[in-house]
Design an enzyme around this catalytic site. Structure first.
Site, mmCIF file in Angstrom:
data_model
loop_
_atom_site.group_PDB
_atom_site.id
_atom_site.type_symbol
_atom_site.label_atom_id
_atom_site.label_comp_id
_atom_site.label_asym_id
_atom_site.label_seq_id
_atom_site.Cartn_x
_atom_site.Cartn_y
_atom_site.Cartn_z
ATOM 1 N N CYS A 132 -23.013 21.543 21.467
ATOM 2 C CA CYS A 132 -24.461 20.751 21.648
ATOM 3 C C CYS A 132 -24.130 21.426 23.196
ATOM 4 C CB CYS A 132 -24.195 19.563 21.645
ATOM 5 S SG CYS A 132 -26.122 18.743 22.296
ATOM 6 N N ASP A 181 -24.609 18.973 26.112
ATOM 7 C CA ASP A 181 -24.573 17.999 26.352
ATOM 8 C C ASP A 181 -23.493 17.803 27.324
ATOM 9 O OD1 ASP A 181 -24.073 15.404 25.969
ATOM 10 O OD2 ASP A 181 -24.954 14.741 25.485
ATOM 11 N N ARG A 223 -21.397 16.345 27.859
ATOM 12 C CA ARG A 223 -20.128 15.759 28.038
ATOM 13 C C ARG A 223 -19.281 15.980 27.172
ATOM 14 N NH1 ARG A 223 -23.991 10.374 27.255
ATOM 15 N NH2 ARG A 223 -24.643 12.184 25.731
ATOM 16 N N HIS A 272 -22.323 16.111 17.931
ATOM 17 C CA HIS A 272 -21.601 15.030 19.139
ATOM 18 C C HIS A 272 -22.361 13.412 18.464
ATOM 19 C CE1 HIS A 272 -24.657 14.520 22.390
ATOM 20 N NE2 HIS A 272 -24.137 15.467 22.095
ATOM 21 N N CYS A 282 -26.514 11.898 19.936
ATOM 22 C CA CYS A 282 -26.803 13.473 20.608
ATOM 23 C C CYS A 282 -27.801 13.091 21.018
ATOM 24 C CB CYS A 282 -26.848 14.444 19.577
ATOM 25 S SG CYS A 282 -27.188 15.966 19.922
HETATM 26 CO CO CO Z 1 -26.158 16.771 21.930
#
Ligand code: CO
Length: 215
Positions: A41, A43, A45, A97, A100
């Site tokens: 992803c 993302d 993090r 994750h 999400c």
């Molecule tokens: Co995500």
């Protein structure tokens, strides 16, 4: 942090790398030889290399919102094709994750714009697993289970590509792993769906070249 700060960070990082290993950048400038392709992803993090402790040169990376593998996405397919055919990676990791935001958005009905089209396929995964998901009591549980089911779906999507199937046909070692990352504790969990063949997918997805197909 300003852009200037980032440039200073970069200088410090490059200096540190050179101190630890004077040949580091020279070696990397000659070639990359990653054994792993990471599909994760976007993302912020979930930083791919850091999570699995791999250095530059050791992980070929593709990231998009909600780690989706679509058969019409030339970006993802190009990364996959180059990684498998040219770099000859031995493993592909699809990493989802928990929590999400893409999955959460796909489970709702709020309009976010263009990205809704991208997440549209995740709604299909939900509909296919509707009874299981709807039986979970809390929204967080529903989102997290969907994060796992989405990884499974994307692993299956990989096995349905000709890129992966051709690699297996010619006897190339290629293992696909589904994992999920917990932002809350930094730990990865294997989803126990590792695959290196097409036997579990419907024959309609097993591609043959035209001269193998009987009229
Ligand atoms: Co995500």
């Amino acid at each position: 942090m300003t852009m200037q700060d980032l440039m200073h960070n970069n200088q410090a990082w490059a200096d540190e790398q050179k101190t630890q290993d004077p040949e580091f950048f020279h070696r990397l400038s000659l070639q990359q030889n990653p054994e792993y392709l990471w599909i994760g992803c976007s993302d912020s993090r979930v930083p791919a290399n850091q999570v699995v402790g791999l250095d530059p040169g050791e992980l070929f990376v593709h990231r998009n919102i909600a780690n989706v593998v679509l058969h019409t996405d030339f970006n993802c397919l190009s990364v996959l094709q180059f990684a498998v055919d040219v770099l000859k990676v031995r493993h592909i990791i699809v990493c989802g994750h928990y929590g999400c935001g893409g999955i959460k958005a796909a489970l709702g009905d709020t309009e976010f714009g263009l990205v809704d089209n991208w997440l549209r396929h995740i709604k299909d995964v939900y509909v296919q697993n509707k009874s299981e998901i709807d039986n979970l009591r809390y929204e967080q549980q529903r989102i997290n289970r969907m994060c796992e089911l989405n990884v499974i779906e994307q692993v299956n999507n990989l096995t349905k590509t000709k890129i992966v199937q051709h690699a297996w046909e010619r006897g190339q070692e290629l293992n696909i792993h589904g994992v999920i990352y917990s932002i809350a504790d930094g730990l990865l969990k294997e989803l126990k769906l590792n695959t290196n063949n097409t036997k579990d997918i419907d024959p309609v997805f097993r591609m043959k070249s035209q001269n193998e197909n009987p009229e």
